[in-house]
Design an enzyme around this catalytic site. Structure first.
Site, PDB file in Angstrom:
ATOM      1  N   TYR A 117      -7.666  -3.903  -1.970  1.00  0.00           N
ATOM      2  CA  TYR A 117      -7.733  -2.956  -1.153  1.00  0.00           C
ATOM      3  C   TYR A 117      -9.064  -2.897  -0.314  1.00  0.00           C
ATOM      4  O   TYR A 117      -9.883  -2.363  -1.023  1.00  0.00           O
ATOM      5  CB  TYR A 117      -7.203  -1.606  -1.632  1.00  0.00           C
ATOM      6  CG  TYR A 117      -7.169  -0.621  -0.864  1.00  0.00           C
ATOM      7  CD1 TYR A 117      -6.718  -0.604   0.354  1.00  0.00           C
ATOM      8  CD2 TYR A 117      -7.728   0.833  -1.236  1.00  0.00           C
ATOM      9  CE1 TYR A 117      -6.546   0.638   1.086  1.00  0.00           C
ATOM     10  CE2 TYR A 117      -7.732   1.772  -0.377  1.00  0.00           C
ATOM     11  CZ  TYR A 117      -7.046   1.651   0.818  1.00  0.00           C
ATOM     12  OH  TYR A 117      -6.969   2.734   1.813  1.00  0.00           O
ATOM     13  N   ASN A 120       0.887  -1.257  -0.016  1.00  0.00           N
ATOM     14  CA  ASN A 120       0.102  -0.010  -0.058  1.00  0.00           C
ATOM     15  C   ASN A 120       1.077   1.377  -0.175  1.00  0.00           C
ATOM     16  O   ASN A 120       1.646   1.480   0.903  1.00  0.00           O
ATOM     17  CB  ASN A 120      -1.063  -0.011   1.155  1.00  0.00           C
ATOM     18  CG  ASN A 120      -1.959   1.131   1.054  1.00  0.00           C
ATOM     19  OD1 ASN A 120      -1.660   2.397   0.908  1.00  0.00           O
ATOM     20  ND2 ASN A 120      -2.641   1.007   1.575  1.00  0.00           N
ATOM     21  N   ASP A 174       3.250   5.093   4.931  1.00  0.00           N
ATOM     22  CA  ASP A 174       2.956   4.608   6.126  1.00  0.00           C
ATOM     23  C   ASP A 174       2.603   3.194   6.286  1.00  0.00           C
ATOM     24  O   ASP A 174       2.882   2.570   7.538  1.00  0.00           O
ATOM     25  CB  ASP A 174       1.619   5.250   6.643  1.00  0.00           C
ATOM     26  CG  ASP A 174       0.517   4.982   5.974  1.00  0.00           C
ATOM     27  OD1 ASP A 174       0.500   4.659   4.711  1.00  0.00           O
ATOM     28  OD2 ASP A 174      -0.693   5.415   6.144  1.00  0.00           O
ATOM     29  N   HIS A 175       2.691   2.288   5.153  1.00  0.00           N
ATOM     30  CA  HIS A 175       2.710   0.923   5.174  1.00  0.00           C
ATOM     31  C   HIS A 175       4.140   0.592   4.801  1.00  0.00           C
ATOM     32  O   HIS A 175       5.051   1.139   3.941  1.00  0.00           O
ATOM     33  CB  HIS A 175       1.701   0.245   4.014  1.00  0.00           C
ATOM     34  CG  HIS A 175       0.548   0.437   4.477  1.00  0.00           C
ATOM     35  ND1 HIS A 175      -0.561  -0.651   4.988  1.00  0.00           N
ATOM     36  CD2 HIS A 175      -0.474   1.520   4.476  1.00  0.00           C
ATOM     37  CE1 HIS A 175      -1.525   0.225   4.871  1.00  0.00           C
ATOM     38  NE2 HIS A 175      -1.797   1.233   4.900  1.00  0.00           N
ATOM     39  N   GLU A 217      -3.855   1.626  -2.906  1.00  0.00           N
ATOM     40  CA  GLU A 217      -4.127   2.890  -2.670  1.00  0.00           C
ATOM     41  C   GLU A 217      -3.054   3.780  -3.628  1.00  0.00           C
ATOM     42  O   GLU A 217      -2.464   4.728  -3.080  1.00  0.00           O
ATOM     43  CB  GLU A 217      -3.897   3.230  -1.290  1.00  0.00           C
ATOM     44  CG  GLU A 217      -4.583   4.457  -0.931  1.00  0.00           C
ATOM     45  CD  GLU A 217      -4.594   4.756   0.886  1.00  0.00           C
ATOM     46  OE1 GLU A 217      -5.078   5.845   1.316  1.00  0.00           O
ATOM     47  OE2 GLU A 217      -4.020   3.978   1.524  1.00  0.00           O
ATOM     48  N   ASP A 231      -3.878  -4.865   1.094  1.00  0.00           N
ATOM     49  CA  ASP A 231      -3.733  -4.354   2.362  1.00  0.00           C
ATOM     50  C   ASP A 231      -5.457  -4.568   2.990  1.00  0.00           C
ATOM     51  O   ASP A 231      -6.526  -4.148   2.443  1.00  0.00           O
ATOM     52  CB  ASP A 231      -3.966  -2.767   2.245  1.00  0.00           C
ATOM     53  CG  ASP A 231      -4.357  -1.904   3.378  1.00  0.00           C
ATOM     54  OD1 ASP A 231      -4.803  -2.716   4.484  1.00  0.00           O
ATOM     55  OD2 ASP A 231      -4.357  -0.676   3.441  1.00  0.00           O
ATOM     56  N   ASN A 234      -6.724  -4.483   5.746  1.00  0.00           N
ATOM     57  CA  ASN A 234      -7.253  -3.530   6.795  1.00  0.00           C
ATOM     58  C   ASN A 234      -8.054  -4.130   8.031  1.00  0.00           C
ATOM     59  O   ASN A 234      -8.926  -3.604   8.637  1.00  0.00           O
ATOM     60  CB  ASN A 234      -8.360  -2.716   6.119  1.00  0.00           C
ATOM     61  CG  ASN A 234      -7.944  -1.425   6.080  1.00  0.00           C
ATOM     62  OD1 ASN A 234      -7.372  -0.622   6.564  1.00  0.00           O
ATOM     63  ND2 ASN A 234      -8.306  -0.709   4.806  1.00  0.00           N
TER      64      ASN A 234
END
Length: 250
Positions: free
Chosen positions: A105, A7, A240-241, A35, A144, A146
């Site tokens: 995603y 991601n 951030d991933h 993303e 991802d 989540n």
């Protein structure tokens, strides 16, 4: 074969943070991104020797998935069989002789959990799709997802119970996916390893390694004997991933 999933939290931004060097250094067979936050026509870059398959969200600057591969597929599908969830660019499926690759995603339920009903419907629909695919060929699913599945998959599990990404509903759907004939490759190989793939930008979370493992390679159970390694590349910056990697003998 070498598969990478990441991601990138905006591919154009990630390109400015070293993505191209990482991509070329890895020399992977498949690179699955989530993303992307861009439309294909906006790109100003290409990687020689790779086919590329974009699934852009209708809404600009939002969501989106992308697969780079050295191997031309037999068939490409965007969204589900009926086109569901394609407005947010959340799923790409590539078909090969001996397997399907699905890059996804998964929708975030939002901090106020207002999107849980949408997420639960999504989970049920896509799980049925994965099971359908797996009846003809094994599936490699990445992305991802989540959700931190178990307490070991996030640093502060007790204080996050019921929060987005660690609700009973989300964790339960991950259980249902595994019960439907799939395996979390990282946890299968490393049942007690504490390692994360996402960190908040706040409170210096990455520096302190206060993270969550929400990025996965999940495979049909019959592929498990061929999995050679499942790795979290938590030293790689740019989002951030961090990327996750699968080595599998296909």
């Amino acid at each position: 074969m070498k598969f990478i999933s990441w991601n990138v939290n905006g591919l154009r931004a990630c390109m400015k943070k070293g993505f191209a060097s990482f991509f070329e250094e890895q020399d992977a067979d498949f690179v699955c991104l989530q993303e992307t936050k861009m439309q294909q026509h906006q790109k100003e870059f290409a990687f020689e020797g790779y086919h590329e398959f974009w699934n852009d969200a209708d809404r600009k600057g939002y969501s989106g998935t992308l697969i780079y591969t050295k191997h031309e597929p037999l068939h490409v599908q965007y969204g589900l069989n009926d086109g569901a969830y394609n407005d947010e660019g959340r799923i790409i499926t590539l078909e090969y002789d001996s397997f399907y690759l699905v890059n996804t995603y998964v929708p975030n339920v939002k901090r106020d959990l207002s999107r849980i009903p949408y997420r639960m419907t999504y989970e049920d629909r896509v799980r049925a799709y994965y099971v359908e695919l797996s009846q003809s060929k094994p599936v490699i699913l990445c992305g991802d997802l989540n959700v931190a599945h178990n307490e070991i998959d996030l640093k502060n599990d007790k204080s996050n119970i019921g929060n987005a990404g660690f609700t009973d509903e989300e964790r339960g759907k991950f259980n249902e996916l595994l019960d439907a004939g799939f395996t979390d490759t990282f946890r299968h190989l490393y049942p007690t390893k504490e390692q994360y793939s996402w960190w908040s930008y706040m409170f210096k979370s990455r520096e302190k390694n206060v993270g969550w493992r929400i990025d996965y390679f999940v495979v049909s159970n019959r592929l498990v004997p061929y999995v050679q390694d499942s790795i979290i590349l938590d030293h790689v910056l740019g989002s951030d991933h961090c990327p996750v990697l699968l080595h599998i003998d296909l």
